[in-house]
Design a protein around this motif. Sequence first.
Motif, mmCIF file in Angstrom:
data_model
loop_
_atom_site.group_PDB
_atom_site.id
_atom_site.type_symbol
_atom_site.label_atom_id
_atom_site.label_comp_id
_atom_site.label_asym_id
_atom_site.label_seq_id
_atom_site.Cartn_x
_atom_site.Cartn_y
_atom_site.Cartn_z
ATOM 1 N N UNK A 53 0.823 -1.203 0.000
ATOM 2 C CA UNK A 53 0.000 0.000 0.000
ATOM 3 C C UNK A 53 0.864 1.262 0.000
ATOM 4 N N UNK A 54 1.966 1.219 0.748
ATOM 5 C CA UNK A 54 2.854 2.380 0.794
ATOM 6 C C UNK A 54 3.457 2.670 -0.577
ATOM 7 N N UNK A 55 3.831 1.604 -1.291
ATOM 8 C CA UNK A 55 4.387 1.782 -2.640
ATOM 9 C C UNK A 55 3.331 2.369 -3.577
ATOM 10 N N UNK A 56 2.122 1.853 -3.486
ATOM 11 C CA UNK A 56 1.041 2.362 -4.340
ATOM 12 C C UNK A 56 0.737 3.830 -4.023
ATOM 13 N N UNK A 57 0.750 4.171 -2.745
ATOM 14 C CA UNK A 57 0.528 5.558 -2.350
ATOM 15 C C UNK A 57 1.621 6.455 -2.905
ATOM 16 N N UNK A 58 2.861 5.981 -2.857
ATOM 17 C CA UNK A 58 3.997 6.748 -3.374
ATOM 18 C C UNK A 58 3.868 6.956 -4.881
ATOM 19 N N UNK A 59 3.415 5.951 -5.606
ATOM 20 C CA UNK A 59 3.252 6.070 -7.061
ATOM 21 C C UNK A 59 2.196 7.127 -7.401
ATOM 22 N N UNK A 60 1.065 7.091 -6.684
ATOM 23 C CA UNK A 60 0.014 8.085 -6.921
ATOM 24 C C UNK A 60 0.505 9.480 -6.555
ATOM 25 N N UNK A 104 -7.290 -1.502 -11.308
ATOM 26 C CA UNK A 104 -5.997 -2.054 -10.906
ATOM 27 C C UNK A 104 -6.139 -2.694 -9.523
ATOM 28 N N UNK A 105 -5.190 -3.529 -9.128
ATOM 29 C CA UNK A 105 -5.253 -4.157 -7.790
ATOM 30 C C UNK A 105 -4.814 -3.219 -6.662
ATOM 31 N N UNK A 106 -4.588 -1.952 -6.969
ATOM 32 C CA UNK A 106 -4.126 -1.012 -5.943
ATOM 33 C C UNK A 106 -5.168 -0.844 -4.838
ATOM 34 N N UNK A 107 -4.701 -0.657 -3.628
ATOM 35 C CA UNK A 107 -5.592 -0.376 -2.516
ATOM 36 C C UNK A 107 -6.357 0.915 -2.798
ATOM 37 N N UNK A 108 -7.646 0.919 -2.504
ATOM 38 C CA UNK A 108 -8.452 2.113 -2.750
ATOM 39 C C UNK A 108 -7.995 3.270 -1.864
ATOM 40 N N UNK A 109 -7.530 2.961 -0.662
ATOM 41 C CA UNK A 109 -7.061 4.015 0.234
ATOM 42 C C UNK A 109 -5.850 4.742 -0.345
ATOM 43 N N UNK A 110 -4.978 4.001 -1.018
ATOM 44 C CA UNK A 110 -3.776 4.620 -1.571
ATOM 45 C C UNK A 110 -4.110 5.609 -2.688
ATOM 46 N N UNK A 111 -5.226 5.368 -3.399
ATOM 47 C CA UNK A 111 -5.628 6.274 -4.475
ATOM 48 C C UNK A 111 -6.053 7.632 -3.934
ATOM 49 N N UNK A 112 -6.608 7.639 -2.719
ATOM 50 C CA UNK A 112 -6.998 8.885 -2.073
ATOM 51 C C UNK A 112 -5.822 9.512 -1.331
ATOM 52 N N UNK A 113 -5.119 8.703 -0.533
ATOM 53 C CA UNK A 113 -4.043 9.225 0.309
ATOM 54 C C UNK A 113 -2.897 9.773 -0.536
ATOM 55 N N UNK A 114 -2.562 9.084 -1.630
ATOM 56 C CA UNK A 114 -1.496 9.569 -2.502
ATOM 57 C C UNK A 114 -1.807 10.940 -3.070
ATOM 58 N N UNK A 115 -3.051 11.135 -3.462
ATOM 59 C CA UNK A 115 -3.469 12.446 -3.967
ATOM 60 C C UNK A 115 -3.399 13.502 -2.865
ATOM 61 N N UNK A 116 -3.935 13.156 -1.687
ATOM 62 C CA UNK A 116 -3.966 14.122 -0.593
ATOM 63 C C UNK A 116 -2.567 14.504 -0.123
#
Length: 250
Positions: A1-8, A93-105
């Motif tokens: 999840x941390x990696x996905x958040x970083x990518x977003x 994508x299989x990314x965590x939904x939370x990471x899609x929001x947190x990465x943006x924020x």
Amino acid sequence: MLIETWIIFQRQMRSLVRNPVWVFFGLTQPILYLVLFGPLLVNVSGGGLGGDELWLIFVPGLLLQLTIFGAGFAGFGIIQELREGVVERQRVTPAHRSSLIIGRALSNTLTIGVQAVILTVVAIPFGLSPSWPGVAVSVVAVCVLSMGLASASYAMGLILKDEDSFAPFVQGVSLPLLLLSGVFLPMTLAPAWLEKLSKANPLTYVLDGTRSMFAGDWADSAVVWGLVGSVGVAVVLTWWSARRFQRLSG
């Protein structure tokens, strides 16, 4: 999840660097208040205003204004991405939904943190002489608060799906919160009924705590309540936004 958040987060920052208009105009408004409105209060007396102490009250108010409007209008970006199909492609994508929001924020949080530092530095020639440890902690508190506000803004953007609905919603929520927090003048100057109403606003405690930290008054209980309010608002709004995004993706 941390990696996905970083990518977003990286994706959002690249978009911001290519189009820095929002950053510029987001910082311009508080600086205009600082330059054109602040000097009018120098000779005002009462409520801690007047003289050099004015800036210890006024500048933290501008930081809160910068945070609310900067993070509050973040949802405009996701409405455009929703229209272009970016959000739908990310959802499959299989990314965590939370990471899609947190990465943006997080991208908004970093932007507001940089703007807060610039605004504080610009206020120094006007007479601001703060406690610099207090400024550092205040900027962190502002960033934490912006994390929750930006997350909620993205969630509301997905719910409303239209700029014509989103803009009046943000204005209708942010303006009362700002005025009731005492962003320009301390609420000690307000009538009793308005002061009591402001105590129901969590941003009041954040602002009071920030002002105490700017003044270096660490013994003031407002500091603790301000930090608790900042973290509390961020946790609740980020959690709600992640849950809401999860449901909208179902």
